[in-house]
Motif scaffolding. Structure first.
Motif, PDB file in Angstrom:
ATOM      1  N   TRP A  25     -31.125   3.294 -30.329  1.00  0.00           N
ATOM      2  CA  TRP A  25     -30.217   3.479 -31.439  1.00  0.00           C
ATOM      3  C   TRP A  25     -28.812   3.415 -30.866  1.00  0.00           C
ATOM      4  O   TRP A  25     -28.504   4.102 -29.907  1.00  0.00           O
ATOM      5  CB  TRP A  25     -30.495   4.853 -32.056  1.00  0.00           C
ATOM      6  N   GLN A  26     -27.986   2.567 -31.460  1.00  0.00           N
ATOM      7  CA  GLN A  26     -26.640   2.423 -30.925  1.00  0.00           C
ATOM      8  C   GLN A  26     -25.637   2.811 -31.987  1.00  0.00           C
ATOM      9  O   GLN A  26     -25.147   1.957 -32.719  1.00  0.00           O
ATOM     10  CB  GLN A  26     -26.398   0.975 -30.490  1.00  0.00           C
ATOM     11  N   PRO A  27     -25.327   4.081 -32.073  1.00  0.00           N
ATOM     12  CA  PRO A  27     -24.393   4.489 -33.122  1.00  0.00           C
ATOM     13  C   PRO A  27     -22.963   4.170 -32.731  1.00  0.00           C
ATOM     14  O   PRO A  27     -22.624   4.170 -31.554  1.00  0.00           O
ATOM     15  CB  PRO A  27     -24.601   6.003 -33.161  1.00  0.00           C
ATOM     16  N   ILE A  28     -22.155   3.872 -33.683  1.00  0.00           N
ATOM     17  CA  ILE A  28     -20.723   3.793 -33.407  1.00  0.00           C
ATOM     18  C   ILE A  28     -19.990   4.594 -34.465  1.00  0.00           C
ATOM     19  O   ILE A  28     -20.525   4.867 -35.533  1.00  0.00           O
ATOM     20  CB  ILE A  28     -20.178   2.349 -33.401  1.00  0.00           C
ATOM     21  N   LEU A  29     -18.764   4.941 -34.135  1.00  0.00           N
ATOM     22  CA  LEU A  29     -17.981   5.759 -35.050  1.00  0.00           C
ATOM     23  C   LEU A  29     -17.418   4.875 -36.151  1.00  0.00           C
ATOM     24  O   LEU A  29     -16.288   4.428 -36.083  1.00  0.00           O
ATOM     25  CB  LEU A  29     -16.822   6.425 -34.293  1.00  0.00           C
ATOM     26  N   SER A  30     -18.232   4.614 -37.126  1.00  0.00           N
ATOM     27  CA  SER A  30     -17.729   3.767 -38.200  1.00  0.00           C
ATOM     28  C   SER A  30     -17.238   4.636 -39.343  1.00  0.00           C
ATOM     29  O   SER A  30     -17.680   5.759 -39.530  1.00  0.00           O
ATOM     30  CB  SER A  30     -18.818   2.830 -38.696  1.00  0.00           C
ATOM     31  N   ALA A  31     -16.363   4.046 -40.127  1.00  0.00           N
ATOM     32  CA  ALA A  31     -15.754   4.816 -41.213  1.00  0.00           C
ATOM     33  C   ALA A  31     -16.788   5.275 -42.211  1.00  0.00           C
ATOM     34  O   ALA A  31     -16.666   6.343 -42.802  1.00  0.00           O
ATOM     35  CB  ALA A  31     -14.683   3.974 -41.899  1.00  0.00           C
ATOM     36  N   ILE A  33     -19.569   6.462 -41.810  1.00  0.00           N
ATOM     37  CA  ILE A  33     -20.270   7.699 -41.441  1.00  0.00           C
ATOM     38  C   ILE A  33     -19.296   8.848 -41.284  1.00  0.00           C
ATOM     39  O   ILE A  33     -19.553   9.968 -41.722  1.00  0.00           O
ATOM     40  CB  ILE A  33     -21.015   7.499 -40.112  1.00  0.00           C
ATOM     41  N   ILE A  34     -18.180   8.561 -40.651  1.00  0.00           N
ATOM     42  CA  ILE A  34     -17.276   9.640 -40.262  1.00  0.00           C
ATOM     43  C   ILE A  34     -16.625  10.280 -41.469  1.00  0.00           C
ATOM     44  O   ILE A  34     -16.622  11.505 -41.609  1.00  0.00           O
ATOM     45  CB  ILE A  34     -16.187   9.108 -39.319  1.00  0.00           C
ATOM     46  N   ILE A  35     -16.084   9.446 -42.340  1.00  0.00           N
ATOM     47  CA  ILE A  35     -15.294  10.025 -43.435  1.00  0.00           C
ATOM     48  C   ILE A  35     -16.172  10.837 -44.390  1.00  0.00           C
ATOM     49  O   ILE A  35     -15.853  11.997 -44.676  1.00  0.00           O
ATOM     50  CB  ILE A  35     -14.473   8.929 -44.143  1.00  0.00           C
ATOM     51  N   PHE A  38     -17.103  14.077 -42.592  1.00  0.00           N
ATOM     52  CA  PHE A  38     -16.069  15.110 -42.589  1.00  0.00           C
ATOM     53  C   PHE A  38     -15.976  15.802 -43.936  1.00  0.00           C
ATOM     54  O   PHE A  38     -15.781  17.018 -44.019  1.00  0.00           O
ATOM     55  CB  PHE A  38     -14.707  14.485 -42.248  1.00  0.00           C
ATOM     56  N   MET A 308      -7.854  10.160 -42.385  1.00  0.00           N
ATOM     57  CA  MET A 308      -8.618   9.060 -41.780  1.00  0.00           C
ATOM     58  C   MET A 308      -8.872   7.965 -42.795  1.00  0.00           C
ATOM     59  O   MET A 308      -8.876   6.784 -42.452  1.00  0.00           O
ATOM     60  CB  MET A 308      -9.929   9.598 -41.212  1.00  0.00           C
ATOM     61  N   VAL A 311      -5.699   5.970 -42.987  1.00  0.00           N
ATOM     62  CA  VAL A 311      -5.537   5.133 -41.793  1.00  0.00           C
ATOM     63  C   VAL A 311      -6.508   3.961 -41.839  1.00  0.00           C
ATOM     64  O   VAL A 311      -6.161   2.821 -41.556  1.00  0.00           O
ATOM     65  CB  VAL A 311      -5.765   5.981 -40.519  1.00  0.00           C
ATOM     66  N   TYR A 312      -7.723   4.259 -42.229  1.00  0.00           N
ATOM     67  CA  TYR A 312      -8.730   3.201 -42.270  1.00  0.00           C
ATOM     68  C   TYR A 312      -8.353   2.141 -43.285  1.00  0.00           C
ATOM     69  O   TYR A 312      -8.457   0.951 -43.031  1.00  0.00           O
ATOM     70  CB  TYR A 312     -10.087   3.819 -42.606  1.00  0.00           C
ATOM     71  N   PHE A 317      -8.880  -2.953 -38.378  1.00  0.00           N
ATOM     72  CA  PHE A 317      -8.710  -4.277 -37.793  1.00  0.00           C
ATOM     73  C   PHE A 317      -9.663  -5.230 -38.473  1.00  0.00           C
ATOM     74  O   PHE A 317     -10.733  -4.848 -38.920  1.00  0.00           O
ATOM     75  CB  PHE A 317      -8.900  -4.250 -36.285  1.00  0.00           C
TER      76      PHE A 317
ATOM     77  N   SER B 178     -23.801   5.915 -25.920  1.00  0.00           N
ATOM     78  CA  SER B 178     -23.812   4.897 -26.963  1.00  0.00           C
ATOM     79  C   SER B 178     -25.123   4.133 -26.995  1.00  0.00           C
ATOM     80  O   SER B 178     -25.236   3.132 -27.673  1.00  0.00           O
ATOM     81  CB  SER B 178     -22.642   3.930 -26.776  1.00  0.00           C
ATOM     82  N   TRP B 180     -29.016   5.215 -27.312  1.00  0.00           N
ATOM     83  CA  TRP B 180     -30.006   6.289 -27.371  1.00  0.00           C
ATOM     84  C   TRP B 180     -31.415   5.715 -27.293  1.00  0.00           C
ATOM     85  O   TRP B 180     -32.018   5.410 -28.296  1.00  0.00           O
ATOM     86  CB  TRP B 180     -29.879   7.042 -28.698  1.00  0.00           C
ATOM     87  N   PHE B 250     -11.890   8.188 -33.596  1.00  0.00           N
ATOM     88  CA  PHE B 250     -11.913   7.337 -34.784  1.00  0.00           C
ATOM     89  C   PHE B 250     -10.534   6.754 -35.044  1.00  0.00           C
ATOM     90  O   PHE B 250     -10.382   5.556 -35.290  1.00  0.00           O
ATOM     91  CB  PHE B 250     -12.384   8.145 -35.988  1.00  0.00           C
ATOM     92  N   GLN B 254      -9.262   2.793 -34.964  1.00  0.00           N
ATOM     93  CA  GLN B 254      -8.611   2.104 -36.074  1.00  0.00           C
ATOM     94  C   GLN B 254      -7.240   1.589 -35.686  1.00  0.00           C
ATOM     95  O   GLN B 254      -6.845   0.501 -36.082  1.00  0.00           O
ATOM     96  CB  GLN B 254      -8.464   3.048 -37.282  1.00  0.00           C
TER      97      GLN B 254
END
Lengths: 321, 371
Positions: A25-31, A33-35, A38, A308, A311-312, A317, B178, B180, B250, B254
């Motif tokens: 599983w390769q998670p990344i901090l994508s918007a 999930i994060i927003i 939070f 966030m 900003v997002y 990008f 990164s 798992w 995060f 961005q």
């Protein structure tokens, strides 16, 4: 033919493990999930914070300092260390009913039970009643104890009615039943033959409660409560419970007198002594910090999620790389 | 043969160098740096808490945690997860590493672990240690259990602080990892489970009765961990340690994405839109190919070299450091813009799929505004 065999013998394994291709599983901090994450955390924390704060506000808790620093306090005369067995009385008023069961604590300030040398100055083997180690404790052993006593009276119609205290089960069950055991000798006094009471104690261990053998010696509840070292220099320890007879529903409003057998001097290290009346709830005693902290963190999470999001939305990008 | 015997690494063909550098070297650098940063972080956090406690215990060198915890922290509770991360972690897989050799640049620029990175790590630890001490301190100050008995004692406080610490560093490790795999997941969750198992064993009656002076914390777990306010404190502390890191990362992704972030997002998109590209079988060596260096009988690349094409920079500005899509890519692709040159005469404008890149390497123009 031979060359091929040699090649396949030397070729490294082509498994997922050895070639580092394990499924993962390769998670990344994508918007995405994060927003929302939070926001959810923020709302949960605010909810918990409200519950904690409301509960804490509903706990009633009353502190009375009896160190005797002020000269007009009755306990001032007891701060003179030459006075032995000094008794002082404090009058106070309870404005509203403190709902039961009410717990009566004594508290100390600036008293470092968490001092390292204090902590090592006991021998657990001796305290667990082990007869072999009984007479030869470890070298670090040099115990201290506090021994103020309290009696509470309610002033009813001019006369003082004693409020009954319950001293059973004020220490942890495991302390009472497992950790501290008396040596298996009756009468208990015989086990202490050839030992000397510690210099700072007013009574030897076998006289802590001569009336009740289940509360004497090392398993005396007050002793156990005291032996549970406090983590911080300001602490309170349970003395008694008020939950019997007329006071089963709590301490009614009125005037009270507290009679204190002031034995333990604290002025020498600028300590303070106090008594606390408190009731409890599912979260324990009154502690507003946790409720406020949750509310603050929850609000901060919501604010950060908005930041966030802004900003997002503005700066992300281009994903059509 | 003698050269092989006396070397650290040896390989038979020059084309293996590409894999060694771009895949294994890069992963190795990444893993080492993550390992170092995380290791410093977890140990500094562990230690700074004692510094704050010193103000409240009369500077008597009283440890905040149980002595057994101190012994087992680096040995059992946090050893395997870090090991798993150092062995298995990858940011992008090998095929993508070949496609984007710019990913190698952070290693050359020493970006992941430098004095600055170390300082940031120490600062992070300082913040976490403040949280890990003062939140339990305030939560436990003058409070009691739900039945009125003591919970602000030293042993409960030690258990609370050590549990908070372990949760915080484990969640932090989760953020660092990164990749798992099943092994990593098992290590992480297993270590936490191990912590609870060992702690409850050591705080049990049996151990105490065997060796009373070695296991003085008897009963602490049972008496304090059944209190909701203790668990709420643990939750608050762990989340508070970790959320600023998540926010910071995060926002950084961005506002100033690094090359790794961009590639990882690309990978994610590619996975979402296309199935993973099939691995082409290794292109067999045919008799028209030589080992590429000493025995080339084809025309060779002399004209390409002297034309200076590979030194040219692109005229177009980039939107975000990556240009392109598809065919006009200037990133590292094996069949990319090599001006149609091919010593073996094979067509150059084949579809740019993730070809097995151990084929004979054509010229490619490595151009990146970041360089």
């Amino acid at each position: 033919m031979v060359k091929e065999e040699q090649e396949s013998a030397n070729r490294p394994d082509n498994t997922a493990f050895t070639q580092q291709r394990l499924p993962a599983w390769q998670p990344i901090l994508s918007a995405g999930i994060i927003i929302p994450g939070f926001v959810i955390i923020g709302l949960t924390f605010i909810g918990i914070g409200v519950a904690l704060f409301v509960t804490s506000k509903s706990i009633q808790d009353m502190e009375i300092d009896y160190t005797g620093v002020e000269t007009d306090s009755d306990c001032y005369k007891c701060t003179n260390t030459d006075e032995k067995n000094c008794v002082c009385r404090l009058d106070f008023n309870i404005p509203t009913l403190i709902e039961g069961p009410v717990f009566f604590y004594y508290g100390l300030s600036n008293y470092f039970q968490n001092y390292r040398r204090y902590g090592v100055s006991k021998d657990d083997t001796q305290l667990s009643g082990d007869l072999d180690n009984f007479k030869t404790p470890s070298d670090d052993c040099s115990p201290y104890e506090t021994d103020d006593t309290f009696v509470l009276y309610q002033n009813l119609n001019g006369s003082n009615q004693e409020v009954p205290f319950d001293g059973k089960g004020i220490a942890w069950w495991t302390d009472y039943n497992v950790k501290y055991r008396n040596p298996d000798v009756t009468p208990l006094k015989d086990a202490f033959e050839g030992t000397v009471k510690p210099p700072f104690w007013s009574k030897p261990a076998y006289e802590l409660d001569p009336t009740d053998p289940n509360n004497n010696g090392f398993i005396n509840q007050d002793f156990l409560v005291w032996m549970r070292r406090a983590a911080l220099p300001d602490f309170r320890k349970l003395y008694r419970r008020i939950s019997q007879d007329d006071y089963a529903r709590g301490l009614p409003a009125g005037n009270y007198t507290l009679q204190i057998g002031y034995n333990y001097p604290v002025m020498s290290f600028k300590g303070k002594k106090k008594v606390v009346f408190s009731n409890v709830s599912w979260m324990g005693g009154r502690n507003e910090f946790l409720g406020i902290a949750y509310l603050v963190i929850g609000s901060w999470c919501i604010v950060m999620s908005i930041v966030m999001l802004i900003v997002y939305a503005k700066f992300k990008f281009p994903e059509e790389d | 043969m003698q050269a092989v015997l006396s070397s650290d690494y040896s390989f038979a063909q020059f084309r293996f160098l590409q894999r060694l550098l771009l895949v294994h070297g890069r992963w190795s650098y990444l893993r080492m740096c993550k390992f170092l940063r995380y290791f410093f972080y977890k140990n500094f956090t562990f230690t700074f808490v004692h510094f704050w406690f010193a103000f409240f215990c009369g500077f008597s060198a009283q440890t905040v945690y149980d002595e057994w915890f101190i012994t087992l922290y680096n040995l059992v509770y946090t050893a395997l997860p870090v090991l798993g991360m150092s062995l298995f972690d990858q940011d992008v897989n090998d095929a993508w590493s070949f496609q984007h050799p710019q990913l190698y640049v952070p290693g050359q620029l020493n970006l992941y672990f430098s004095k600055k990175a170390f300082f940031k790590c120490a600062l992070h630890s300082g913040y976490c240690s403040l949280v890990l001490f003062f939140i339990p301190y305030a939560a436990v100050h003058d409070t009691v259990r739900g039945d009125g008995k003591d919970v602000a004692d030293y042993q409960s406080f030690a258990l609370l602080t050590q549990t908070c610490l372990l949760f915080a560093v484990t969640i932090q490790l989760g953020l660092e990892m990164s990749y798992w795999t099943a092994v990593n997941t098992f290590f992480v969750l297993g270590s936490l489970a191990m912590y609870f198992a060992v702690t409850f064993t050591m705080y049990s009656d049996g151990m105490f009765l065997t060796l009373p002076s070695a296991f003085p914390f008897i009963g602490t777990g049972r008496n304090s961990l059944n209190q909701p306010n203790i668990w709420l404190t643990i939750l608050l502390t762990s989340i508070l340690c970790v959320l600023p890191v998540v926010t910071y990362r995060f926002l950084f992704i961005q506002l100033c994405p690094t090359i790794n972030d961009k590639v990882m997002f690309k990978v994610r998109q590619a996975k979402a839109t296309l199935p993973p590209p099939p691995r082409r079988p290794r292109i067999r060596r045919t008799s028209s190919r030589r080992s590429g260096y000493a025995f080339s009988h084809a025309q060779g690349y002399g004209d390409l070299v002297t034309s200076g094409r590979f030194l040219r920079r692109p005229a177009l500005p980039r939107s975000s450091g990556f240009a392109h899509a598809g065919r006009t890519t200037t990133s590292f692709s094996p069949m990319g813009r090599s001006a149609g040159y091919s010593p073996t005469g094979r067509p150059q404008n084949a579809k740019v799929a993730d070809v097995e890149v151990t084929s004979l390497q054509m010229y490619r123009t490595i151009q990146d505004a970041a360089l």
